[in-house]
Design a protein around this motif. Structure first.
Motif, PDB file in Angstrom:
ATOM      1  N   LYS A  15      54.075  64.903 -38.730  1.00 51.41           N
ATOM      2  CA  LYS A  15      54.419  63.975 -39.472  1.00 51.41           C
ATOM      3  C   LYS A  15      54.927  62.878 -38.473  1.00 51.41           C
ATOM      4  N   ARG A  16      54.963  62.049 -39.706  1.00 54.62           N
ATOM      5  CA  ARG A  16      55.375  60.152 -38.753  1.00 54.62           C
ATOM      6  C   ARG A  16      56.213  59.926 -39.735  1.00 54.62           C
ATOM      7  N   PRO A  33      44.238  59.163 -36.145  1.00 50.99           N
ATOM      8  CA  PRO A  33      44.481  60.132 -37.998  1.00 50.99           C
ATOM      9  C   PRO A  33      44.053  61.716 -37.808  1.00 50.99           C
ATOM     10  N   TYR A  34      44.296  62.401 -36.311  1.00 46.70           N
ATOM     11  CA  TYR A  34      43.788  64.000 -36.267  1.00 46.70           C
ATOM     12  C   TYR A  34      44.920  64.437 -35.510  1.00 46.70           C
ATOM     13  N   CYS A  35      45.122  63.991 -35.246  1.00 49.08           N
ATOM     14  CA  CYS A  35      46.946  64.670 -34.342  1.00 49.08           C
ATOM     15  C   CYS A  35      48.718  64.282 -34.919  1.00 49.08           C
ATOM     16  N   GLY A  36      47.905  62.677 -35.029  1.00 51.98           N
ATOM     17  CA  GLY A  36      48.929  61.730 -35.923  1.00 51.98           C
ATOM     18  C   GLY A  36      50.022  61.525 -34.350  1.00 51.98           C
ATOM     19  N   ALA A  37      50.120  61.600 -33.507  1.00 54.27           N
ATOM     20  CA  ALA A  37      50.028  60.852 -32.430  1.00 54.27           C
ATOM     21  C   ALA A  37      50.586  59.540 -31.850  1.00 54.27           C
ATOM     22  N   GLN A  38      51.518  58.595 -31.950  1.00 54.24           N
ATOM     23  CA  GLN A  38      51.826  57.574 -32.062  1.00 54.24           C
ATOM     24  C   GLN A  38      51.083  56.560 -30.995  1.00 54.24           C
ATOM     25  N   SER A  41      48.691  50.676 -28.630  1.00 48.51           N
ATOM     26  CA  SER A  41      47.631  49.823 -28.579  1.00 48.51           C
ATOM     27  C   SER A  41      46.544  50.312 -27.334  1.00 48.51           C
ATOM     28  N   LYS A  42      47.398  49.552 -26.150  1.00 48.30           N
ATOM     29  CA  LYS A  42      45.997  49.486 -24.926  1.00 48.30           C
ATOM     30  C   LYS A  42      46.467  50.873 -24.515  1.00 48.30           C
ATOM     31  N   GLN A  43      47.190  51.702 -25.171  1.00 42.34           N
ATOM     32  CA  GLN A  43      46.744  53.401 -24.143  1.00 42.34           C
ATOM     33  C   GLN A  43      45.328  53.938 -24.691  1.00 42.34           C
ATOM     34  N   LEU A  44      44.637  53.367 -25.614  1.00 45.96           N
ATOM     35  CA  LEU A  44      43.639  53.943 -25.744  1.00 45.96           C
ATOM     36  C   LEU A  44      42.531  53.495 -25.323  1.00 45.96           C
ATOM     37  N   GLY A  45      42.766  52.719 -24.114  1.00 48.51           N
ATOM     38  CA  GLY A  45      41.525  51.663 -23.889  1.00 48.51           C
ATOM     39  C   GLY A  45      40.241  51.718 -24.732  1.00 48.51           C
ATOM     40  N   LYS A  52      45.978  62.145 -26.784  1.00 50.74           N
ATOM     41  CA  LYS A  52      46.518  63.548 -26.330  1.00 50.74           C
ATOM     42  C   LYS A  52      45.752  64.216 -27.035  1.00 50.74           C
ATOM     43  N   CYS A  53      44.590  63.767 -27.847  1.00 48.61           N
ATOM     44  CA  CYS A  53      43.905  64.755 -28.261  1.00 48.61           C
ATOM     45  C   CYS A  53      42.538  64.586 -28.407  1.00 48.61           C
ATOM     46  N   ALA A  54      42.199  63.964 -27.335  1.00 44.64           N
ATOM     47  CA  ALA A  54      40.906  62.777 -27.558  1.00 44.64           C
ATOM     48  C   ALA A  54      39.816  62.457 -28.763  1.00 44.64           C
ATOM     49  N   TYR A  55      41.008  62.477 -29.632  1.00 46.48           N
ATOM     50  CA  TYR A  55      39.879  61.840 -30.884  1.00 46.48           C
ATOM     51  C   TYR A  55      39.341  60.920 -30.739  1.00 46.48           C
ATOM     52  N   GLY A  56      38.009  60.009 -30.828  1.00 49.35           N
ATOM     53  CA  GLY A  56      37.827  58.324 -30.972  1.00 49.35           C
ATOM     54  C   GLY A  56      38.373  57.875 -31.981  1.00 49.35           C
ATOM     55  N   PHE A  57      39.373  57.150 -32.289  1.00 48.05           N
ATOM     56  CA  PHE A  57      38.890  55.633 -33.513  1.00 48.05           C
ATOM     57  C   PHE A  57      37.920  55.533 -34.073  1.00 48.05           C
ATOM     58  N   ARG A  58      37.465  54.752 -34.517  1.00 45.79           N
ATOM     59  CA  ARG A  58      36.363  54.442 -35.755  1.00 45.79           C
ATOM     60  C   ARG A  58      35.992  53.173 -34.805  1.00 45.79           C
TER      61      ARG A  58
END
Length: 281
Positions: A15-16, A33-38, A41-45, A52-58
């Motif tokens: 929950k956010r 969008p998958y695990c909800g972790a905040q 932006s630069k942490q995404l690389g 946290k979950c390795a979901y790839g943002f679009r």
């Protein structure tokens, strides 16, 4: 690297805190969008992967080209729908073209990784949700025809909400047309690798997205035909939280491996290199 590693344990949706989100400037922190972790932006690389979950943002198609290839020469860049009578459709096309720098929802061309050349198609979810229209199908068909002629492997990144309703039966016919080109390519003994990204649904998942010799998927990608709500209303049952996620699809044998986006270039390069060596014998 183990391409066939076991699926990661699914994370529970978090929950956010809307009060926190309201205080964060746009673009500084992003919620997965998958695990909800905040995440900052630069942490995404550069690969835009949730730490946290390795979901790839679009990603947009041209962003993937930069990440996944060494060189790329675009094909059919100016191929576009001549006109449409569907109310509001032309304006929607114009907005999508401006946003993605594409004439339609797929980018195609000839790419290289190291010294291995292959045909590459990337469907762009930012172009009307990667929907399958007449031009999309024509470009993918031409890509397979070019690859068959040049004896090249094809790598296709799929992302789609399904066939494009504004083009009616013409969009639905693209499923059969592309599938025919895939079959001709296969008959020539050439490799077709699919990389399923989030989301791949509808007619695309029901046709060429599931016709590859090797089918890979990014972590937690949504893969399916009909949407969750439609299925639940049809069968009158609540579906599991991980229904239609790549990990569940892998468990049931419909894809070959889940590959972290940061490792995809290496994996694809290895596959097309092995294909090229086989063809050279």
């Amino acid at each position: 690297m183990d391409l066939f590693n076991k699926k990661p344990k699914m994370e529970a949706n978090l929950k956010r805190d809307s009060s926190i989100n309201d205080r964060i400037p746009d673009g500084l922190f992003l919620a997965c969008p998958y695990c909800g972790a905040q995440s900052y932006s630069k942490q995404l690389g550069d690969h835009r992967v949730c730490p946290k979950c390795a979901y790839g943002f679009r990603l947009q198609a041209r962003e993937r080209v930069e990440l996944m290839t060494d060189t790329f020469v675009e094909m059919d860049a100016d191929l576009a729908l001549a006109g449409t009578d569907f109310p509001g459709y032309q304006a929607k096309l114009d907005r999508a073209r401006q946003q993605t720098d594409l004439k339609d929802s797929v980018l195609t061309g000839i790419a290289t990784i190291d010294d291995s050349q292959f045909a590459l198609g990337i469907m762009d979810s930012y172009f009307i949700m990667g929907s399958l229209g007449t031009i999309t199908g024509e470009k993918i068909t031409r890509l397979f025809e070019k690859a068959t002629q040049e004896k090249l492997a094809v790598v296709l990144f799929t992302a789609s909400g399904g066939a494009r309703m504004q083009e009616g039966i013409n969009s639905l016919m693209q499923m059969a047309k592309v599938s025919g080109a895939v079959a001709t390519h296969a008959e020539a003994g050439l490799l077709f690798t699919v990389v399923i990204t989030d989301p791949t649904t509808g007619g695309v998942s029901a046709s060429f997205a599931n016709q590859g010799d090797i089918t890979l998927a990014e972590p937690h990608a949504l893969i399916g035909f009909a949407g969750r709500r439609v299925i639940e209303q049809t069968i009158h049952e609540k579906l599991p939280d991980d229904f239609q996620r790549a990990e569940t699809v892998l468990e049931h044998g419909f894809i070959d491996a889940i590959v972290d986006r940061r490792e995809l270039k290496e994996v694809i390069g290895r596959l097309v290199h092995m294909h090229a060596k086989k063809g050279a014998k």
